[in-house]
Design a protein around this motif. Sequence first.
Motif, PDB file in Angstrom:
ATOM      1  N   THR A 129      -5.887   3.886  -0.062  1.00 34.17           N
ATOM      2  CA  THR A 129      -6.867   2.810  -0.051  1.00 34.17           C
ATOM      3  C   THR A 129      -8.228   3.420   0.272  1.00 34.17           C
ATOM      4  OG1 THR A 129      -7.524   0.678   0.903  1.00 34.17           O
ATOM      5  CG2 THR A 129      -6.393   2.207   2.366  1.00 34.17           C
ATOM      6  N   ARG A 162      -5.828   1.022  -3.365  1.00 31.95           N
ATOM      7  CA  ARG A 162      -6.438  -0.271  -3.072  1.00 31.95           C
ATOM      8  C   ARG A 162      -7.898  -0.143  -2.636  1.00 31.95           C
ATOM      9  NH1 ARG A 162      -2.727  -3.707  -5.361  1.00 31.95           N
ATOM     10  NH2 ARG A 162      -0.648  -3.467  -4.447  1.00 31.95           N
ATOM     11  N   LEU A 191       0.851  -1.188   0.000  1.00 31.09           N
ATOM     12  CA  LEU A 191       0.000   0.000   0.000  1.00 31.09           C
ATOM     13  C   LEU A 191       0.884   1.235   0.000  1.00 31.09           C
ATOM     14  CD1 LEU A 191      -2.944   1.116   0.393  1.00 31.09           C
ATOM     15  CD2 LEU A 191      -2.467   1.092   2.839  1.00 31.09           C
TER      16      LEU A 191
END
Length: 663
Positions: free
Chosen positions: A270, A34, A27
């Motif tokens: 994310t 994500r 990440l």
Amino acid sequence: MNKIYCPSLTEYRRRVARVVNIGGVPLGGDYPIRVQSMTTVDTMDTLGSVAQTLRMVDAGCEYVRITAPSVKEAQNLLEIKKELRARGCNVPLIADIHFTPNAAELAARIVEKVRVNPGNYADKKKFEEIAYSDSSYAAEVERIRERFRPLVKICKQYGTAMRIGTNHGSLSDRILSRYGDTPLGMVESALEFLRLCEEENYYDVVLSMKASNTQVMVQAYRLLVQKLDEEGLQPYPLHLGVTEAGEAEDGRIKSAVGIGTLLEDGLGDTVRVSLTEAPEAEAPVARMLINRYVDRAAQARPIRPLVGEEPLNPFQYQRRATHEVLNFGGLNVPRVIVDLSRLPYQLEYADLRAAGHLYSPFLDKFQMSDQGADYIYTGERPVPFMLPNGLKEIVTYTAWLDAGQRLHHYPVMTVDRYLNEQPRHPQLNFLLLSLDTLDASLLRHLHADATLVLVLDTTNAHALPELRRAFFELLNSQVTCPVVVFRTYPAQAVAQTQLDAATDIGGLLIDGLGDGIVLRTEVLPVQSKEMCLDTISGLNQLSFGILQAARTRMSKTEYISCPSCGRTLFDLQETTAMIRKRTDHLKGIKIGIMGCIVNGPGEMADADYGYVGVGKGKIALYRGQEVIKKAVPEERAVDELIELMREDGKWVEKEVVDEPVGV
């Protein structure tokens, strides 16, 4: 103020975050943004949790979060993980922790990541006002640090990542006593934990600043990035989410206003979209939000750089000051304009339903809903009948002249026509322009015109920054004309248009920019009459939804409902639908619907009323953050919620109206 929260205000550049490896799915850095979500099945139901996780992965989830409210659930994460791996699913698992450090310490030895909330990890919120001296405050911080330190050491030993996730509604009494219910309090709550992580040389950390209020959420994330840099801390990756966003269209719009605004600024690594729906429904929405930025830098046109400082404080909402023009600007709420100009036929009474004005042939009158547009734009063909009260008409300059310069028609002009043509409407004129046409010569004219509302448009793929850049030009030039934001979207899925418009326009409203909305879609000319009207009606509802999600114009009941998880004590989707059915006429009322006490009074934040599961078949009812009834049987809870509103003078009965033509 040195504002460095955003990599660039004039070109798309994603913030470069530290890379955090989560179970082999990195990440941050240059890795893709994500997608993740959270299970809703009881964590003790191993096979149910596994089946739901597999559905979520199939839907696009790259990380899956599972609640672990106690040690027994934390222990069962091992069984869930074993079964998933046996079925060939290697998705990283995240344990969601509230209140119980011992559950976190166990889970950190099992899963790839743990999420802790600094507001309730080592504190129990009592909603008390406590006056802390500097020494007592410092002592309390040290106590919490010592309770948190073992988890940091375990995560470091096992290579487990951690999310320090602040929630606006669950700040500790201690933080509230010093910082108040503010974005700064949210940031400081996380930094207390983060500083300890860095002292222990532990850097596998992700940060989040979630709120159900989109303004607070955006401000908190921006301020977090700023504070990380100011303190010389690592540029940790960001988990983006609007907590308790709700369901259906409202939940998607609200999520896009908050998440999309930050993605536009290059923030976020994310995304979790929190909907009161099955978790596999969340991942596709998150992916649609993210995909807008895959090729954004290549698709965007350059935006001329800003001369001087940014004229807005990105950490605090303040609406741009404008003078009043008829009912635009000043203290007026932002206005909604519906574009009817491209309908391939002459308008009839019933067609105004697309603008929220419903004609009843039985009563021979219009009934305006709370989402009735303020203006319609009819272009070259003005309506051939008298409009209902509360609705006004905009036409082209040519049509205004041809119709005899009528007072109840308001003309819209191009820049060339505006600079060279007379006469003008004595009250209200619209000027269509873009950043490219906004030069020094035009700015001088705008200063002198008290009848003008600007209609700001762009065709740049990097739309929000270009529109914002135009607002900065007006601010720096001290032009106070109201501005309507105009956006046209291509022929695409309705859901995509909802997310795109909520991002582009909601992001401006979050910063106090914009006095009106007009939305258009290119799909319209190829549709039948009914499809045309349905499309326009959807755009009208979308406009009102964006204004509500950005907290700038309340036109309907707002539901702050959690997305459900393994702690939920009743059928959240069914209950939310039932409460909505009975209360959706209560304009401006905010109702929190929470599946358990963990997501109770704190997570509801600024709700007026709350409906919270406290046991099997038992509901607690709240007024604000105060519990009024503690254990109401579920079958009576909605009736008693309505009775509570009635006692407060907030309840009104639903009107039964004659069904309009065309509905």
